[in-house]
Design an enzyme around this catalytic site. Structure first.
Site, PDB file in Angstrom:
ATOM      1  N   HIS A 128       2.287   2.589  -6.179  1.00  0.00           N
ATOM      2  CA  HIS A 128       3.750   2.590  -6.108  1.00  0.00           C
ATOM      3  C   HIS A 128       4.254   3.594  -7.152  1.00  0.00           C
ATOM      4  O   HIS A 128       3.599   3.808  -8.182  1.00  0.00           O
ATOM      5  CB  HIS A 128       4.205   1.170  -6.454  1.00  0.00           C
ATOM      6  CG  HIS A 128       5.659   0.888  -6.314  1.00  0.00           C
ATOM      7  ND1 HIS A 128       6.586   1.285  -7.248  1.00  0.00           N
ATOM      8  CD2 HIS A 128       6.347   0.213  -5.359  1.00  0.00           C
ATOM      9  CE1 HIS A 128       7.789   0.858  -6.862  1.00  0.00           C
ATOM     10  NE2 HIS A 128       7.671   0.219  -5.720  1.00  0.00           N
ATOM     11  N   ASP A 205      -1.533  -3.353 -11.698  1.00  0.00           N
ATOM     12  CA  ASP A 205      -0.180  -3.593 -11.196  1.00  0.00           C
ATOM     13  C   ASP A 205      -0.277  -4.789 -10.239  1.00  0.00           C
ATOM     14  O   ASP A 205      -0.786  -4.660  -9.122  1.00  0.00           O
ATOM     15  CB  ASP A 205       0.308  -2.319 -10.478  1.00  0.00           C
ATOM     16  CG  ASP A 205       1.625  -2.539  -9.736  1.00  0.00           C
ATOM     17  OD1 ASP A 205       2.066  -3.695  -9.607  1.00  0.00           O
ATOM     18  OD2 ASP A 205       2.207  -1.537  -9.271  1.00  0.00           O
ATOM     19  N   GLN A 208       2.351  -7.081  -6.183  1.00  0.00           N
ATOM     20  CA  GLN A 208       2.140  -7.641  -4.836  1.00  0.00           C
ATOM     21  C   GLN A 208       1.016  -8.663  -4.808  1.00  0.00           C
ATOM     22  O   GLN A 208       0.659  -9.150  -3.731  1.00  0.00           O
ATOM     23  CB  GLN A 208       1.839  -6.519  -3.832  1.00  0.00           C
ATOM     24  CG  GLN A 208       2.944  -5.514  -3.657  1.00  0.00           C
ATOM     25  CD  GLN A 208       4.221  -6.117  -3.064  1.00  0.00           C
ATOM     26  OE1 GLN A 208       4.224  -7.196  -2.477  1.00  0.00           O
ATOM     27  NE2 GLN A 208       5.328  -5.413  -3.224  1.00  0.00           N
ATOM     28  N   LYS A 231       9.547 -11.265  -7.063  1.00  0.00           N
ATOM     29  CA  LYS A 231       8.750 -11.241  -5.829  1.00  0.00           C
ATOM     30  C   LYS A 231       7.975 -12.545  -5.660  1.00  0.00           C
ATOM     31  O   LYS A 231       7.249 -12.717  -4.703  1.00  0.00           O
ATOM     32  CB  LYS A 231       7.766 -10.072  -5.857  1.00  0.00           C
ATOM     33  CG  LYS A 231       8.450  -8.707  -5.816  1.00  0.00           C
ATOM     34  CD  LYS A 231       7.410  -7.613  -5.730  1.00  0.00           C
ATOM     35  CE  LYS A 231       7.921  -6.269  -6.153  1.00  0.00           C
ATOM     36  NZ  LYS A 231       8.695  -5.585  -5.128  1.00  0.00           N
ATOM     37  N   CYS A 371       8.473   3.547  -1.786  1.00  0.00           N
ATOM     38  CA  CYS A 371       8.166   4.024  -3.149  1.00  0.00           C
ATOM     39  C   CYS A 371       6.694   4.392  -3.278  1.00  0.00           C
ATOM     40  O   CYS A 371       6.050   4.130  -4.301  1.00  0.00           O
ATOM     41  CB  CYS A 371       8.527   2.998  -4.209  1.00  0.00           C
ATOM     42  SG  CYS A 371      10.264   2.572  -4.220  1.00  0.00           S
TER      43      CYS A 371
HETATM   44  N1  PMP Z   1       4.329  -2.012  -7.943  1.00  0.00           N
HETATM   45  C1  PMP Z   1       4.249  -2.437  -6.681  1.00  0.00           C
HETATM   46  C2  PMP Z   1       2.921  -2.437  -5.974  1.00  0.00           C
HETATM   47  C3  PMP Z   1       5.401  -2.875  -6.028  1.00  0.00           C
HETATM   48  O1  PMP Z   1       5.343  -3.275  -4.758  1.00  0.00           O
HETATM   49  C4  PMP Z   1       6.645  -2.872  -6.734  1.00  0.00           C
HETATM   50  C5  PMP Z   1       7.926  -3.342  -6.073  1.00  0.00           C
HETATM   51  N2  PMP Z   1       8.168  -2.828  -4.802  1.00  0.00           N
HETATM   52  C6  PMP Z   1       6.647  -2.434  -8.051  1.00  0.00           C
HETATM   53  C7  PMP Z   1       5.478  -2.019  -8.624  1.00  0.00           C
HETATM   54  C8  PMP Z   1       7.918  -2.393  -8.844  1.00  0.00           C
HETATM   55  O2  PMP Z   1       8.377  -3.682  -9.098  1.00  0.00           O
HETATM   56  P1  PMP Z   1       9.826  -3.921  -9.708  1.00  0.00           P
HETATM   57  O3  PMP Z   1      10.788  -3.160  -8.846  1.00  0.00           O
HETATM   58  O4  PMP Z   1      10.015  -5.392  -9.619  1.00  0.00           O
HETATM   59  O5  PMP Z   1       9.801  -3.434 -11.109  1.00  0.00           O
END
Ligand code: PMP
Length: 414
Positions: A128, A205, A208, A231, A371
């Protein structure tokens, strides 16, 4: 057809989520975008409201009862999260606003202090942007280089390439536990042990993963683990960085301000103990308390049951979606090796058109690059549609998705 043997009764779970009782465009709301943010059970909503109605006060400051109540609820939430991911101590749990802030904390604090020209930061092609951009910013400042582990056509990490790229120049590996597009669950335990052999540390990270899988940071053996509370049934503005205590202790602060200090003069400041050294200013108190309640909620249902439910849902979704003419599904990891995420395109129909069409049927899915633009480029697409599942989703909702997609296909004239 799969046999309907749900290990978790999603119809019962759904009753805990007020939003799932509403309709949109005159249709029952079918929420298939939990990878973006999950819905919140009533107990979490109530916990936030109760904080504001009964004991709203700043933490670690007041000498009066409601400030003590706020502080003890905030710290109790930290304990719950430590237990949820099996961190060795609550001092290793830093509250952040989410995964993005947690990764930035490590990049700026650890990265700034430890990376030099000639060092390498190893990322993967399925990251991401939150696990790419902070490293680029720190690489530009330190002269370190970014290297990228490619993925296979099946959407799995290329582990041979990982081993080839993992030289002693690599100082940190930053890898997603579960891809937010492909759903692939990466072998993070193996990645950590291989990285440690060459003296690199690992940031996982877990945005998910933590909502969907039982997580044990000590068994994984990671040095940092980042997650987003919003999430995993918690409030927006809640997140966590787990860090190995010795590493966190050796790192300089990320943000400066109130609460993270011990003494301040104009000449010199000394810093607070962990984890407060990394929590400058007034933290997201209600959100952290709400996240603690979310963790209680998930624990009560059981992460193993949630995982089993999602394997069933994703297996069913893959089977049903494959019935649609002209569908391309991205990532071939089997259901046991993926989270509850399915990304797809149907012929030439733009995913934004699909999402808008589905919205008219009450169905929420995500469309876009998620993203993850480098990953989109890897599959030679600008965008995809993405359906993502959680504990409150049902096979009937997947049936409704497939039915609406078939209508969309006719509507857009394929
Ligand atoms: N890493 C991953 C794999 C994600 O899916 C996301 C959220 N879409 C993020 C990081 C970023 O998370 P946040 O927007 O809650 O900071």
């Amino acid at each position: 057809m799969l046999v309907k043997t749900m290990v978790l009764n999603a119809e019962v779970v759904r009753k805990d989520f007020p939003i799932l009782q509403r309709t949109v465009h005159g249709k029952r709301l079918i929420y298939l975008d939990s990878a973006a943010t999950s819905q919140k059970p009533k107990c979490v909503i109530d916990a936030e409201r109760e904080f504001y109605e009964r004991y709203n006060a700043n933490v670690h400051r007041g000498a009066y009862l409601i400030a003590e109540e706020a502080t003890s609820a905030y710290e109790a939430a930290r304990e719950k999260i430590a237990k949820f991911i099996n961190a060795p101590s609550k001092d290793c749990i830093v509250f952040t606003r989410g995964t993005t802030e947690a990764i930035n904390l490590v990049a700026y604090s650890w990265g700034w202090a430890n990376l030099r020209e000639g060092d390498e930061i190893l990322l993967t092609e399925m990251e991401h942007h939150s696990n790419i951009v902070p490293w680029q910013l720190i690489a530009q400042r330190t002269g370190a280089k970014i290297k990228v582990v490619p993925i296979t056509d099946d959407g799995l990490l290329d582990l041979d390439e990982f081993e080839r790229l993992l030289t002693e120049r690599v100082k940190i590996v930053a890898v997603t536990h579960v891809s937010n597009v492909l759903g692939t669950i990466n072998p993070v335990q193996e990645i950590c042990s291989k990285a440690h052999e060459v003296g690199a540390i690992v940031l996982v990270d877990g945005a998910q993963a933590a909502p969907h899988l039982p997580i044990d940071v000590q068994a994984i053996g990671c040095d940092f683990y980042a997650l987003s509370g919003h999430k995993m049934c918690g409030p927006t503005g809640s997140g966590v960085l787990y860090g190995r205590k010795d590493l966190l202790e050796s790192m300089p602060p990320f943000l400066g301000g109130g609460e993270m200090i011990r003494t301040v003069t104009f000449e010199k400041t000394t810093f607070n103990d962990l984890p407060y050294k990394f929590e400058a200013g007034t933290p997201p108190i209600a959100q952290a308390i709400g996240l603690g309640v979310a963790v209680d909620y998930l624990t009560k249902i059981g992460m193993g049951r949630i995982r089993a439910h999602e394997i069933e849902l994703v297996a069913y979704a893959l089977e049903r979606l494959k019935e649609i003419d002209g569908i391309t599904i991205y990532g071939f990891a089997p259901p046991e090796q993926r989270g509850g995420v399915v990304a797809f395109n149907i012929g030439e129909i733009h995913p934004h058109d699909l999402a808008t069409f589905l919205d008219a049927h009450g169905i929420c899915i995500r469309a876009g690059h998620h993203c993850a633009q480098p990953l989109m480029r890897r599959f030679d697409v600008a965008a995809t549609a993405r359906a993502s599942f959680y504990l409150y989703n049902t096979q009937e909702e997947i049936d409704a998705l497939v039915e609406a997609l078939e209508k969309a296909e006719k509507f857009f004239g394929r």
